[in-house]
Design an enzyme around this catalytic site. Structure first.
Site, PDB file in Angstrom:
ATOM      1  N   CYS A  83       0.828  -1.211   0.000  1.00 39.71           N
ATOM      2  CA  CYS A  83       0.000   0.000   0.000  1.00 39.71           C
ATOM      3  C   CYS A  83       0.863   1.262   0.000  1.00 39.71           C
ATOM      4  O   CYS A  83       0.501   2.278  -0.604  1.00 39.71           O
ATOM      5  CB  CYS A  83      -0.957   0.002   1.185  1.00 39.71           C
ATOM      6  SG  CYS A  83      -0.164  -0.131   2.802  1.00 39.71           S
TER       7      CYS A  83
ATOM      8  N   HIS B  43      -1.961   1.270   7.434  1.00 35.42           N
ATOM      9  CA  HIS B  43      -2.304   1.160   6.015  1.00 35.42           C
ATOM     10  C   HIS B  43      -2.208   2.538   5.361  1.00 35.42           C
ATOM     11  O   HIS B  43      -2.629   3.545   5.930  1.00 35.42           O
ATOM     12  CB  HIS B  43      -3.721   0.602   5.872  1.00 35.42           C
ATOM     13  CG  HIS B  43      -4.191   0.493   4.456  1.00 35.42           C
ATOM     14  ND1 HIS B  43      -3.617  -0.364   3.547  1.00 35.42           N
ATOM     15  CD2 HIS B  43      -5.183   1.146   3.783  1.00 35.42           C
ATOM     16  CE1 HIS B  43      -4.226  -0.249   2.379  1.00 35.42           C
ATOM     17  NE2 HIS B  43      -5.186   0.657   2.503  1.00 35.42           N
TER      18      HIS B  43
END
Length: 345
Positions: free
Chosen positions: A36, A305
């Site tokens: 990510c 994230h």
């Protein structure tokens, strides 16, 4: 003043700050296992207008690259970026693919396969820092632009496409308050790292300028000017001498000692004026427009994230969360706990 380059490696007039072709939003990027951080940076670079315009023209791969495409797979990663790897060609392939699949997602294979060449310490499957990867990616593109020669003077190296897009110059001016003599030094910057101590981006940038030397008085320093060989008070002031076409701001969100995320909200606007921080402050605004932000969402002490928001060629904002691409509005973009901000002139 600053030294002039021996040669302009990329004509400044060819830098285009508006889309040459109107593109709707491109595709998302599948996660290949803790990628990510990687996906967020690639999306930010894809919508960096002057970079995208140049790469979509294919000028680099057709005219400027030092390697024919057929040679790229034949070199092992251990040989590094100078042999068998061109980050500009890699990004060209990636951006073309992303912008041609607006209704789906792709695997960013062309770039992820070169991860070790971008930074030898990066490991596939390991979460990394977006700002660090951004710096390495930009450096790899700069090396590709200099591939024909490594002997250019510093000013010429600053005239590549990459340095003209992301780079600027800071000026540090030291003034002797006794003899009034002035000494200037210049330093390249590719981004602005900011440690959070303020509640707004403008005040944070102001704090960064002060921290690095604006109007600092240094009493009883030895004046180094030939006409004043005595102890004297000197002032030091830092300004932006040459502004970049793209301004990237990294808000340091991790405590240097504990590693914990700093969740303090820093207010930022869609438009940023740097006119007050220029060496030649004539009162004229120097406006930048926000086009991408990177966000880090912590899910634990050591885990989290990354995702991003970008402004596409259709003028609308989208949330890019790995393979997911969702239309959103500016109000949502401006209330994020941003990690990196991308502004363009």
């Amino acid at each position: 003043g600053m030294a002039l380059p021996e040669r302009d490696l990329f004509p400044p007039q060819k830098i285009c700050m508006a889309w040459q072709q109107i593109h709707s939003v491109g595709g998302g990027l599948y996660s290949l296992g803790n990628t990510c951080f990687f996906n967020s940076v690639l999306q930010g670079l894809t919508y960096t207008l002057p970079l995208a315009n140049y790469l979509l023209s294919r000028e680099h791969s057709h005219l400027a690259c030092f390697l024919p495409p057929s040679i790229l797979p034949s070199f092992p990663p251990s040989l590094g970026a100078e042999q068998g790897f061109c980050m500009m060609c890699t990004m060209e392939e990636h951006i073309e693919e992303v912008l041609s699949c607006s209704s789906s997602a792709i695997e960013p294979t062309p770039v992820i396969s070169e991860l070790l060449r971008i930074g030898e310490h990066f490991q596939l499957g390991t979460q990394e820092d977006t700002h660090e990867f951004f710096c390495y990616a930009v450096d790899a593109m700069q090396k590709a632009c200099l591939s024909r020669s490594s002997d250019w003077d510093t000013s010429s190296q600053a005239s590549t496409l990459i340095r003209q897009v992301f780079g600027g110059f800071l000026r540090s001016r030291v003034t002797c308050l006794s003899c009034k003599a002035v000494s200037d030094t210049y330093k390249v910057f590719l981004d602005i790292p900011l440690y959070q101590g303020k509640i707004s981006l403008n005040s944070t940038i102001r704090g960064w300028v002060v921290e690095w030397g604006e109007n600092k008085l240094q009493p009883l320093g030895l004046c180094l000017f030939s006409r004043c060989e005595q102890l004297a008070t000197v002032s030091k002031r830092l300004t932006i001498h040459h502004s970049s076409n793209v301004l990237t701001v990294c808000l340091k969100r991790f405590d240097a000692f504990s590693g914990r995320k700093i969740s303090k909200v820093v207010q930022y606007l869609e438009y940023l004026d740097l006119g007050a921080y220029m060496s030649q402050a004539a009162g004229e605004p120097l406006l930048y427009s926000l086009y991408a932000i990177l966000v880090y969402e912590a899910s634990g002490c050591q885990t989290g994230h990354y995702y991003c928001f970008i402004k596409a060629g259709d003028g609308r904002w989208y949330k890019m969360n790995d393979a997911s691409v969702v239309l959103c509005n500016a109000k949502m973009v401006l209330c994020q706990c941003a990690y990196s901000l991308f502004y363009a002139r």
